[in-house]
Design a protein around this motif. Structure first.
Motif, PDB file in Angstrom:
ATOM      1  N   GLU A  65       0.748  -1.143  -0.090  1.00  0.00           N
ATOM      2  CA  GLU A  65       0.207  -0.488  -0.368  1.00  0.00           C
ATOM      3  C   GLU A  65       0.977   1.487   0.345  1.00  0.00           C
ATOM      4  O   GLU A  65       0.277   2.362  -0.436  1.00  0.00           O
ATOM      5  CB  GLU A  65      -0.737   0.112   1.015  1.00  0.00           C
ATOM      6  CG  GLU A  65      -1.756  -1.046   1.378  1.00  0.00           C
ATOM      7  CD  GLU A  65      -3.011  -1.217   2.416  1.00  0.00           C
ATOM      8  OE1 GLU A  65      -2.510  -0.332   3.171  1.00  0.00           O
ATOM      9  OE2 GLU A  65      -3.731  -1.583   2.275  1.00  0.00           O
ATOM     10  N   CYS A  66       2.032   1.047   0.918  1.00  0.00           N
ATOM     11  CA  CYS A  66       2.608   2.218   0.482  1.00  0.00           C
ATOM     12  C   CYS A  66       4.118   2.549  -0.139  1.00  0.00           C
ATOM     13  O   CYS A  66       4.615   3.287  -0.236  1.00  0.00           O
ATOM     14  CB  CYS A  66       3.735   2.357   2.052  1.00  0.00           C
ATOM     15  SG  CYS A  66       2.684   2.677   3.473  1.00  0.00           S
ATOM     16  N   GLN A  67       3.509   1.237  -1.226  1.00  0.00           N
ATOM     17  CA  GLN A  67       4.442   1.833  -2.584  1.00  0.00           C
ATOM     18  C   GLN A  67       5.815   1.493  -2.256  1.00  0.00           C
ATOM     19  O   GLN A  67       6.804   2.095  -2.921  1.00  0.00           O
ATOM     20  CB  GLN A  67       4.024   2.748  -3.682  1.00  0.00           C
ATOM     21  CG  GLN A  67       3.072   2.812  -4.005  1.00  0.00           C
ATOM     22  CD  GLN A  67       2.563   4.030  -4.768  1.00  0.00           C
ATOM     23  OE1 GLN A  67       3.072   4.796  -5.095  1.00  0.00           O
ATOM     24  NE2 GLN A  67       1.601   3.748  -5.979  1.00  0.00           N
ATOM     25  N   TYR A  68       6.446   0.260  -1.586  1.00  0.00           N
ATOM     26  CA  TYR A  68       7.658   0.057  -0.695  1.00  0.00           C
ATOM     27  C   TYR A  68       9.034  -0.365  -2.336  1.00  0.00           C
ATOM     28  O   TYR A  68       8.127  -1.274  -2.665  1.00  0.00           O
ATOM     29  CB  TYR A  68       7.719  -0.412   0.729  1.00  0.00           C
ATOM     30  CG  TYR A  68       8.568  -1.115   1.085  1.00  0.00           C
ATOM     31  CD1 TYR A  68       9.840  -0.624   1.352  1.00  0.00           C
ATOM     32  CD2 TYR A  68       9.320  -2.802   0.591  1.00  0.00           C
ATOM     33  CE1 TYR A  68      11.129  -1.109   1.797  1.00  0.00           C
ATOM     34  CE2 TYR A  68      10.117  -3.193   1.285  1.00  0.00           C
ATOM     35  CZ  TYR A  68      11.325  -2.230   1.908  1.00  0.00           C
ATOM     36  OH  TYR A  68      12.440  -2.538   1.869  1.00  0.00           O
ATOM     37  N   ALA A  69       9.799   0.143  -2.368  1.00  0.00           N
ATOM     38  CA  ALA A  69      10.910  -0.846  -2.779  1.00  0.00           C
ATOM     39  C   ALA A  69      12.034  -0.984  -1.728  1.00  0.00           C
ATOM     40  O   ALA A  69      11.957   0.205  -1.567  1.00  0.00           O
ATOM     41  CB  ALA A  69      10.964   0.359  -4.415  1.00  0.00           C
ATOM     42  N   GLY A  70      12.119  -2.207  -2.373  1.00  0.00           N
ATOM     43  CA  GLY A  70      13.682  -2.744  -1.284  1.00  0.00           C
ATOM     44  C   GLY A  70      13.098  -4.274  -0.843  1.00  0.00           C
ATOM     45  O   GLY A  70      12.384  -4.590  -2.185  1.00  0.00           O
ATOM     46  N   CYS A  71      13.955  -4.791  -0.236  1.00  0.00           N
ATOM     47  CA  CYS A  71      13.514  -6.403  -0.336  1.00  0.00           C
ATOM     48  C   CYS A  71      13.711  -6.773   1.634  1.00  0.00           C
ATOM     49  O   CYS A  71      14.422  -6.028   2.586  1.00  0.00           O
ATOM     50  CB  CYS A  71      15.382  -7.160  -0.747  1.00  0.00           C
ATOM     51  SG  CYS A  71      15.314  -8.366  -0.299  1.00  0.00           S
ATOM     52  N   VAL A  72      13.190  -7.763   1.382  1.00  0.00           N
ATOM     53  CA  VAL A  72      13.225  -7.999   2.682  1.00  0.00           C
ATOM     54  C   VAL A  72      12.634  -9.482   3.294  1.00  0.00           C
ATOM     55  O   VAL A  72      12.647 -10.320   2.029  1.00  0.00           O
ATOM     56  CB  VAL A  72      11.329  -7.914   3.158  1.00  0.00           C
ATOM     57  CG1 VAL A  72      10.952  -8.419   4.670  1.00  0.00           C
ATOM     58  CG2 VAL A  72      10.103  -6.859   3.046  1.00  0.00           C
ATOM     59  N   LYS A  73      13.553  -9.796   3.820  1.00  0.00           N
ATOM     60  CA  LYS A  73      14.042 -11.470   4.237  1.00  0.00           C
ATOM     61  C   LYS A  73      13.015 -11.770   4.703  1.00  0.00           C
ATOM     62  O   LYS A  73      12.620 -11.605   6.430  1.00  0.00           O
ATOM     63  CB  LYS A  73      15.341 -11.793   4.778  1.00  0.00           C
ATOM     64  CG  LYS A  73      16.801 -11.523   3.667  1.00  0.00           C
ATOM     65  CD  LYS A  73      17.319 -11.368   3.802  1.00  0.00           C
ATOM     66  CE  LYS A  73      19.146 -10.844   3.038  1.00  0.00           C
ATOM     67  NZ  LYS A  73      20.292 -11.011   3.856  1.00  0.00           N
ATOM     68  N   TRP A  74      12.328 -13.678   4.669  1.00  0.00           N
ATOM     69  CA  TRP A  74      11.128 -14.329   5.311  1.00  0.00           C
ATOM     70  C   TRP A  74      12.066 -15.332   5.915  1.00  0.00           C
ATOM     71  O   TRP A  74      12.865 -16.394   4.983  1.00  0.00           O
ATOM     72  CB  TRP A  74      10.061 -13.499   5.353  1.00  0.00           C
ATOM     73  CG  TRP A  74       9.475 -14.862   4.053  1.00  0.00           C
ATOM     74  CD1 TRP A  74       9.695 -14.145   2.684  1.00  0.00           C
ATOM     75  CD2 TRP A  74       9.439 -16.106   3.921  1.00  0.00           C
ATOM     76  NE1 TRP A  74       9.197 -15.097   1.494  1.00  0.00           N
ATOM     77  CE2 TRP A  74       9.475 -16.666   2.870  1.00  0.00           C
ATOM     78  CE3 TRP A  74       9.416 -17.150   4.606  1.00  0.00           C
ATOM     79  CZ2 TRP A  74       8.898 -17.611   2.265  1.00  0.00           C
ATOM     80  CZ3 TRP A  74       9.161 -18.686   4.888  1.00  0.00           C
ATOM     81  CH2 TRP A  74       8.964 -18.739   3.179  1.00  0.00           C
ATOM     82  N   PHE A  75      12.249 -16.343   7.254  1.00  0.00           N
ATOM     83  CA  PHE A  75      13.001 -17.030   7.366  1.00  0.00           C
ATOM     84  C   PHE A  75      11.213 -18.212   8.322  1.00  0.00           C
ATOM     85  O   PHE A  75      10.202 -17.423   8.836  1.00  0.00           O
ATOM     86  CB  PHE A  75      13.322 -17.201   8.359  1.00  0.00           C
ATOM     87  CG  PHE A  75      13.725 -18.803   8.662  1.00  0.00           C
ATOM     88  CD1 PHE A  75      14.931 -19.420   7.944  1.00  0.00           C
ATOM     89  CD2 PHE A  75      13.891 -18.889  10.062  1.00  0.00           C
ATOM     90  CE1 PHE A  75      15.104 -20.022   8.415  1.00  0.00           C
ATOM     91  CE2 PHE A  75      13.682 -20.380  10.865  1.00  0.00           C
ATOM     92  CZ  PHE A  75      14.821 -21.242   9.979  1.00  0.00           C
ATOM     93  N   SER A  76      10.611 -19.303   7.882  1.00  0.00           N
ATOM     94  CA  SER A  76       9.735 -19.783   8.169  1.00  0.00           C
ATOM     95  C   SER A  76      10.443 -20.952   9.491  1.00  0.00           C
ATOM     96  O   SER A  76      10.706 -21.829   8.665  1.00  0.00           O
ATOM     97  CB  SER A  76       8.800 -20.729   7.289  1.00  0.00           C
ATOM     98  OG  SER A  76       8.063 -21.654   8.043  1.00  0.00           O
TER      99      SER A  76
END
Length: 69
Positions: free
Chosen positions: A46-57
């Motif tokens: 919604e905020c039009q973020y541009a970047g990378c997020v890492k996730w771990f299950s």
């Protein structure tokens, strides 16, 4: 309950700061339920973020990157 770890850069943390309040954070990783991770994803889009997020299950031991453009 399945837990997800998210590692957010500074910009992403500012955008979703109200959602991060009260979450456990260790070494830059925020632990949360899958539902909260989905809410963070929605807010970043919604905020039009541009970047990378890492996730771990934690249940599957899978680490991935989500790239927002």
């Amino acid at each position: 309950m399945n837990l997800i770890g998210l590692q957010l850069d500074d910009e992403a943390q500012v955008l979703v700061s109200e959602l991060l309040d009260g979450l456990e954070e260790q070494d830059g990783w925020f632990k949360m339920a899958v539902r909260m991770a989905a809410q963070i994803d929605t807010k970043l889009r919604e905020c039009q973020y541009a970047g990378c997020v890492k996730w771990f299950s934690e249940s599957d031991f899978i680490e991935k990157e989500i790239v927002y453009i």
